[in-house]
Motif scaffolding. Structure first.
Motif, PDB file in Angstrom:
ATOM      1  N   PRO A   1      18.883   0.694 -13.150  1.00  0.00           N
ATOM      2  CA  PRO A   1      18.255   2.008 -13.253  1.00  0.00           C
ATOM      3  C   PRO A   1      18.579   2.675 -14.579  1.00  0.00           C
ATOM      4  O   PRO A   1      19.731   2.675 -15.009  1.00  0.00           O
ATOM      5  CB  PRO A   1      18.862   2.781 -12.080  1.00  0.00           C
ATOM      6  CG  PRO A   1      20.143   2.105 -11.787  1.00  0.00           C
ATOM      7  CD  PRO A   1      19.995   0.671 -12.189  1.00  0.00           C
ATOM      8  N   LEU A   2      17.548   3.249 -15.209  1.00  0.00           N
ATOM      9  CA  LEU A   2      17.749   4.001 -16.451  1.00  0.00           C
ATOM     10  C   LEU A   2      17.358   5.447 -16.206  1.00  0.00           C
ATOM     11  O   LEU A   2      17.363   5.895 -15.068  1.00  0.00           O
ATOM     12  CB  LEU A   2      16.888   3.366 -17.563  1.00  0.00           C
ATOM     13  CG  LEU A   2      17.156   1.874 -17.791  1.00  0.00           C
ATOM     14  CD1 LEU A   2      16.147   1.302 -18.754  1.00  0.00           C
ATOM     15  CD2 LEU A   2      18.568   1.646 -18.306  1.00  0.00           C
ATOM     16  N   ILE A   3      16.999   6.175 -17.261  1.00  0.00           N
ATOM     17  CA  ILE A   3      16.713   7.611 -17.095  1.00  0.00           C
ATOM     18  C   ILE A   3      15.361   7.830 -16.409  1.00  0.00           C
ATOM     19  O   ILE A   3      15.253   8.513 -15.397  1.00  0.00           O
ATOM     20  CB  ILE A   3      16.725   8.321 -18.471  1.00  0.00           C
ATOM     21  CG1 ILE A   3      18.045   8.046 -19.203  1.00  0.00           C
ATOM     22  CG2 ILE A   3      16.502   9.822 -18.296  1.00  0.00           C
ATOM     23  CD1 ILE A   3      19.281   8.530 -18.481  1.00  0.00           C
ATOM     24  N   GLN A   4      14.277   7.250 -16.968  1.00  0.00           N
ATOM     25  CA  GLN A   4      12.938   7.474 -16.444  1.00  0.00           C
ATOM     26  C   GLN A   4      12.575   6.477 -15.347  1.00  0.00           C
ATOM     27  O   GLN A   4      11.932   6.806 -14.372  1.00  0.00           O
ATOM     28  CB  GLN A   4      11.909   7.335 -17.570  1.00  0.00           C
ATOM     29  CG  GLN A   4      11.958   8.424 -18.601  1.00  0.00           C
ATOM     30  CD  GLN A   4      11.389   9.724 -18.086  1.00  0.00           C
ATOM     31  OE1 GLN A   4      10.453   9.718 -17.292  1.00  0.00           O
ATOM     32  NE2 GLN A   4      11.966  10.841 -18.490  1.00  0.00           N
ATOM     33  N   SER A   5      12.956   5.246 -15.579  1.00  0.00           N
ATOM     34  CA  SER A   5      12.543   4.174 -14.686  1.00  0.00           C
ATOM     35  C   SER A   5      13.682   3.155 -14.627  1.00  0.00           C
ATOM     36  O   SER A   5      14.824   3.494 -14.890  1.00  0.00           O
ATOM     37  CB  SER A   5      11.249   3.560 -15.240  1.00  0.00           C
ATOM     38  OG  SER A   5      10.858   2.502 -14.401  1.00  0.00           O
ATOM     39  N   PHE A   6      13.337   1.916 -14.295  1.00  0.00           N
ATOM     40  CA  PHE A   6      14.379   0.886 -14.252  1.00  0.00           C
ATOM     41  C   PHE A   6      13.947  -0.254 -15.168  1.00  0.00           C
ATOM     42  O   PHE A   6      12.792  -0.317 -15.588  1.00  0.00           O
ATOM     43  CB  PHE A   6      14.568   0.374 -12.826  1.00  0.00           C
ATOM     44  CG  PHE A   6      13.276   0.155 -12.112  1.00  0.00           C
ATOM     45  CD1 PHE A   6      12.508  -0.972 -12.353  1.00  0.00           C
ATOM     46  CD2 PHE A   6      12.788   1.105 -11.213  1.00  0.00           C
ATOM     47  CE1 PHE A   6      11.306  -1.157 -11.711  1.00  0.00           C
ATOM     48  CE2 PHE A   6      11.574   0.914 -10.568  1.00  0.00           C
ATOM     49  CZ  PHE A   6      10.839  -0.215 -10.813  1.00  0.00           C
TER      50      PHE A   6
ATOM     51  N   VAL B   1       2.107  -8.411  -3.554  1.00  0.00           N
ATOM     52  CA  VAL B   1       1.242  -8.362  -2.366  1.00  0.00           C
ATOM     53  C   VAL B   1      -0.223  -8.338  -2.783  1.00  0.00           C
ATOM     54  O   VAL B   1      -1.075  -8.953  -2.135  1.00  0.00           O
ATOM     55  CB  VAL B   1       1.598  -7.178  -1.435  1.00  0.00           C
ATOM     56  CG1 VAL B   1       1.301  -5.854  -2.094  1.00  0.00           C
ATOM     57  CG2 VAL B   1       0.858  -7.279  -0.128  1.00  0.00           C
TER      58      VAL B   1
ATOM     59  N   SER C   1       6.650  -7.664  -9.714  1.00  0.00           N
ATOM     60  CA  SER C   1       6.779  -6.429  -8.938  1.00  0.00           C
ATOM     61  C   SER C   1       6.313  -6.705  -7.516  1.00  0.00           C
ATOM     62  O   SER C   1       5.408  -7.510  -7.308  1.00  0.00           O
ATOM     63  CB  SER C   1       5.953  -5.310  -9.570  1.00  0.00           C
ATOM     64  OG  SER C   1       4.776  -5.101  -8.846  1.00  0.00           O
ATOM     65  N   SER C   2       6.957  -6.049  -6.560  1.00  0.00           N
ATOM     66  CA  SER C   2       6.632  -6.347  -5.165  1.00  0.00           C
ATOM     67  C   SER C   2       5.190  -5.940  -4.854  1.00  0.00           C
ATOM     68  O   SER C   2       4.497  -6.588  -4.082  1.00  0.00           O
ATOM     69  CB  SER C   2       7.608  -5.645  -4.228  1.00  0.00           C
ATOM     70  OG  SER C   2       7.557  -4.254  -4.415  1.00  0.00           O
ATOM     71  N   ARG C   3       4.733  -4.836  -5.472  1.00  0.00           N
ATOM     72  CA  ARG C   3       3.367  -4.381  -5.194  1.00  0.00           C
ATOM     73  C   ARG C   3       2.339  -5.311  -5.814  1.00  0.00           C
ATOM     74  O   ARG C   3       1.322  -5.611  -5.200  1.00  0.00           O
ATOM     75  CB  ARG C   3       3.190  -2.955  -5.702  1.00  0.00           C
ATOM     76  CG  ARG C   3       3.970  -1.994  -4.835  1.00  0.00           C
ATOM     77  CD  ARG C   3       3.798  -0.566  -5.239  1.00  0.00           C
ATOM     78  NE  ARG C   3       4.432   0.276  -4.227  1.00  0.00           N
ATOM     79  CZ  ARG C   3       4.419   1.584  -4.242  1.00  0.00           C
ATOM     80  NH1 ARG C   3       3.807   2.219  -5.214  1.00  0.00           N
ATOM     81  NH2 ARG C   3       5.000   2.279  -3.293  1.00  0.00           N
ATOM     82  N   GLN C   4       2.635  -5.765  -7.064  1.00  0.00           N
ATOM     83  CA  GLN C   4       1.723  -6.724  -7.670  1.00  0.00           C
ATOM     84  C   GLN C   4       1.742  -8.004  -6.840  1.00  0.00           C
ATOM     85  O   GLN C   4       0.724  -8.660  -6.663  1.00  0.00           O
ATOM     86  CB  GLN C   4       2.123  -7.002  -9.123  1.00  0.00           C
ATOM     87  CG  GLN C   4       1.082  -7.770  -9.900  1.00  0.00           C
ATOM     88  CD  GLN C   4      -0.296  -7.122  -9.843  1.00  0.00           C
ATOM     89  OE1 GLN C   4      -0.437  -5.928 -10.077  1.00  0.00           O
ATOM     90  NE2 GLN C   4      -1.307  -7.893  -9.477  1.00  0.00           N
TER      91      GLN C   4
END
Lengths: 244, 293
Positions: B59-64, B77, B72-75
Motif C-alpha cells: 500500500p502507498l499513499i494513493q493506491s497500491f 473475472v 487484477s482480480s476484477r480483470q
C-alpha cells in the motif's frame, strides 16, 4: 550472548512475550488494514448509491437481530461462477453506508447482495412466514412474528443520528422525520408521501407488508430486501475505470 | 551451567547436544529442526518477496503497487467471463438470431435452449413456481395446460419479459377487484356467487344452495372478465373457472376471500434482469413443461 540467543528473554518472561506479540500483530494491522482507510481507490466512485431510508434501516436492524447474516452472505465475489449466478460482483461502494457491513462468510442460503426486485413482495411475505410453503426444499426457519409485530419507530431518529456519527450523510431534516418517513414508505397513500419522496428521491414507497393500515417488521425487512443491490445501474457503470 | 558451555554437553546415548536443562538427571536434547523444513521456510520468504513484486501488494499513499504482471482480480473475472462467452458464442448467436418458432424446430438449438433455460429457471423462477414448475398456492403451476396469460411461445415470452402487475410499462395488468372490501357486493351476494362459481367446475354443493341468484350476480359482475360461461380471458389474465385447476384453492372460504379482497399476484418483469437470449431459452424450456393450448 549472540543475537540468536536473545529469544530466551521472551521465552522466560510472559509479559514481555505478550508485548512482543501485540507489536508484531499491530504491524500486520497497520500495513494491511490502515491503508484502506486513506487510499483513494478503496471505494469506487459510482452513481446511485444512497443512504438507507429509515424503513430500510429498520429492516436492516431486523436482518441483524434475526441473525440472517449467519446463513446469508451479501457479497458476490469476483469469480466467474458467482457472477454467472448472482449478477455483477459486489462493489465496495455498494456497502459504503453499511455500519456494520453484512458481507458475511457463510452460505447455508443463497447470497442476497442482489436479491432486490428479484421476487414479489407477496413471495417475500409468504417465504418469511413459512419458507417451505413456497420452496419445498428450503431449510430456512420461519419468521412468522415479523408480520405480527408492529414496527417500533420510536428510536429511528436516534438510529439515523448514530449512522450520522459513523459518517452517513443524513440531513438534519431526514433525522428529524425518520419515524414519519418510515410510515410513509410503508404505505401507498400516506399524507407524508410527498415529503418522503423529496427527502429520498430514488426510494420506492409501497405497502411491502401487504397489511392495509399497519406497519409491521415485515414491511421494514421486505423494504430492505427489495432494495439490496439495486442502487447501481450497471448499464452505465464504468467497468474499465474500476479495474483493480 | 552457563550459556557458553551448554552446547559442549553432549548426550552419550544419541550423540546430540542437550539444551542444558536437567531435572533429576534427565536432560533435554537440543534436536535441530529438520533441514528440509527449515529450507521450505526460507523458500517461502524468498517466494513472498518475489510475489510482492509480481502481484498487487504494497500500500502507498494513493493506491497500491500494481505488480509487474499487471494482474487484477476484477480483470481476472472479466477475462473468465469473456472466455465463457466466446465458447458459447456460436450457439448463443444462433439462438439470438432464430425466432422462438425456429428454435422449436431445430433439434440442436432446442436442446441447448432447454438446458440453458432449465439452469436459469432453477435460479430465477423456481423460488415461486417450484423446482419442477409445479407452482404452489398463488403461484401458477406451469406443468398443466391452464395458462392465465396464454401458453404459446410468444405469450410465454411476453409474460417473462414484462411480468404480471409489475412496474414494467407493458406488464400484464388485469386484476381481480375487491368486490367485498370496496362495497360492490354484499356478503350474501358474495356467498351466492361463490357457490355458483364452484358449480361451474362441477364441485359438489351442500343442499339448499341457490344457484340462480349466484348466476345472476355472476352475469352482472364477473362475466365481463371471466366470460359468460366462466371460461376465462387470456387478455385480462382472468382464470378459466370451469376447469378443476385453482390458483388459490377451491374451498368456498378461499373463493369468498378472493371476492372480498381481490386477487392480483405479482410476477416481476425479467427483461432488464436477464439478457434476451436467456429469456428465449427460458421461454422454450417453460413451453416444454406445459405449453400449448
Amino acid at each position: 550472548m549472540s543475537l540468536w540467543n536473545k529469544h530466551a528473554i521472551f521465552e522466560k518472561n510472559s509479559i514481555i512475550l505478550l508485548i512482543g506479540v501485540l507489536i508484531v500483530i499491530s504491524i500486520g494491522g497497520l500495513v494491511e488494514i490502515m491503508p484502506l482507510f486513506y487510499m483513494k481507490n478503496t471505494i469506487e466512485k459510482v452513481e446511485g448509491v444512497r443512504p438507507y431510508t429509515p424503513l430500510e434501516l429498520a429492516g436492516r436492524d431486523i436482518y441483524v437481530r434475526e441473525g440472517c447474516y449467519l446463513c446469508h452472505s451479501q457479497m458476490i465475489r469476483a469469480l466467474g461462477d458467482e457472477v454467472e449466478r448472482y449478477g455483477h460482483y459486489s462493489l465496495a461502494a455498494e456497502s459504503m453506508y453499511d455500519h456494520p457491513f453484512q458481507w458475511g462468510s457463510k452460505r447455508n442460503g443463497p447470497d442476497l447482495a442482489r436479491v432486490g426486485a428479484k421476487y414479489s413482495d407477496e413471495w417475500h411475505r409468504q417465504h418469511l412466514a413459512d419458507p417451505r410453503s413456497v420452496v419445498s426444499a428450503s431449510i430456512m426457519p420461519g419468521y412468522p412474528w415479523l408480520a405480527r409485530n408492529e414496527l417500533d419507530v420510536k428510536h429511528l431518529s436516534d438510529n439515523l443520528r448514530v449512522q450520522q456519527i459513523e459518517g452517513v450523510p443524513y440531513t438534519a431534516e431526514q433525522v428529524e422525520n425518520a419515524a414519519i418517513d418510515a410510515r410513509a414508505q410503508a404505505s401507498e397513500d400516506h399524507p407524508g408521501a410527498k415529503a418522503f419522496g423529496k427527502r429520498y428521491p430514488t426510494a420506492v414507497a409501497r405497502n411491502y407488508g401487504g397489511q392495509p393500515g399497519r406497519v409491521t417488521e415485515a414491511d421494514a425487512l421486505i423494504a430492505y430486501l427489495q432494495m439490496l443491490g439495486t442502487s447501481v445501474d450497471f448499464k452505465i457503470y464504468d467497468e474499465k475505470a474500476n479495474i483493480r | 551451567m552457563t550459556q557458553t558451555d551448554k552446547h559442549a554437553d553432549i548426550d552419550s546415548h544419541t550423540g546430540m547436544h542437550t539444551t542444558g536443562h536437567e531435572w533429576d538427571g534427565i536432560k533435554e536434547l537440543n534436536t535441530p529442526l529438520p533441514r528440509w523444513w527449515v529450507n521450505i521456510l526460507y523458500a517461502t520468504i524468498v517466494w513472498a518477496f518475489f510475489y510482492c513484486i509480481a502481484y498487487p501488494a504494497i500500500p502507498l499513499i494513493q493506491s497500491f503497487t500494481p505488480g509487474v504482471l499487471g494482474w487484477s482480480s476484477r480483470q481476472g473475472v472479466n477475462d473468465d467471463l469473456a472466455k465463457l462467452r466466446e465458447r458459447r458464442a456460436p450457439i448463443v448467436a444462433a439462438l439470438s438470431k432464430a425466432s422462438l418458432q425456429e428454435i422449436e424446430q431445430n433439434p440442436q438449438l432446442r436442446t441447448f435452449a432447454i438446458a440453458q433455460g432449465k439452469a436459469a429457471f432453477g435460479d430465477n423462477c423456481a423460488p415461486c413456481h417450484g423446482a419442477g414448475g409445479g407452482g404452489s398456492k398463488g403461484y401458477p403451476n406451469l406443468n398443466d395446460d391452464d395458462w392465465l396469460w396464454g401458453g404459446s411461445l410468444d405469450q410465454i415470452a411476453a409474460t417473462i419479459n414484462h411480468g404480471a402487475r409489475s412496474d414494467d410499462d407493458q406488464t400484464h395488468a388485469g386484476m381481480m377487484p375487491a368486490f367485498g372490501r370496496d362495497g360492490m357486493l354484499k356478503p350474501k351476494e358474495i356467498s351466492d356467487v361463490a357457490d355458483y362459481v364452484r358449480s361451474l367446475s362441477g364441485l359438489t354443493q351442500p343442499a339448499g344452495v341457490d344457484l340462480k341468484a349466484g348466476a345472476k350476480i355472476f352475469a352482472d359482475n364477473c362475466a365481463s372478465c371471466h366470460g359468460e360461461k366462466g371460461q376465462g380471458n387470456l387478455e385480462l389474465g382472468a382464470p378459466n373457472l370451469t376447469d378443476a385447476i385453482w390458483l388459490y384453492g377451491s374451498d368456498k372460504d378461499v373463493i369468498v376471500d378472493g371476492l372480498k379482497n381481490g386477487r392480483g399476484g405479482v410476477m416481476p418483469a425479467w427483461a432488464g434482469r436477464l439478457d434476451a437470449t436467456t429469456i428465449k431459452a427460458l421461454t422454450v424450456y417453460v413451453h416444454t413443461l406445459g405449453g400449448g393450448r
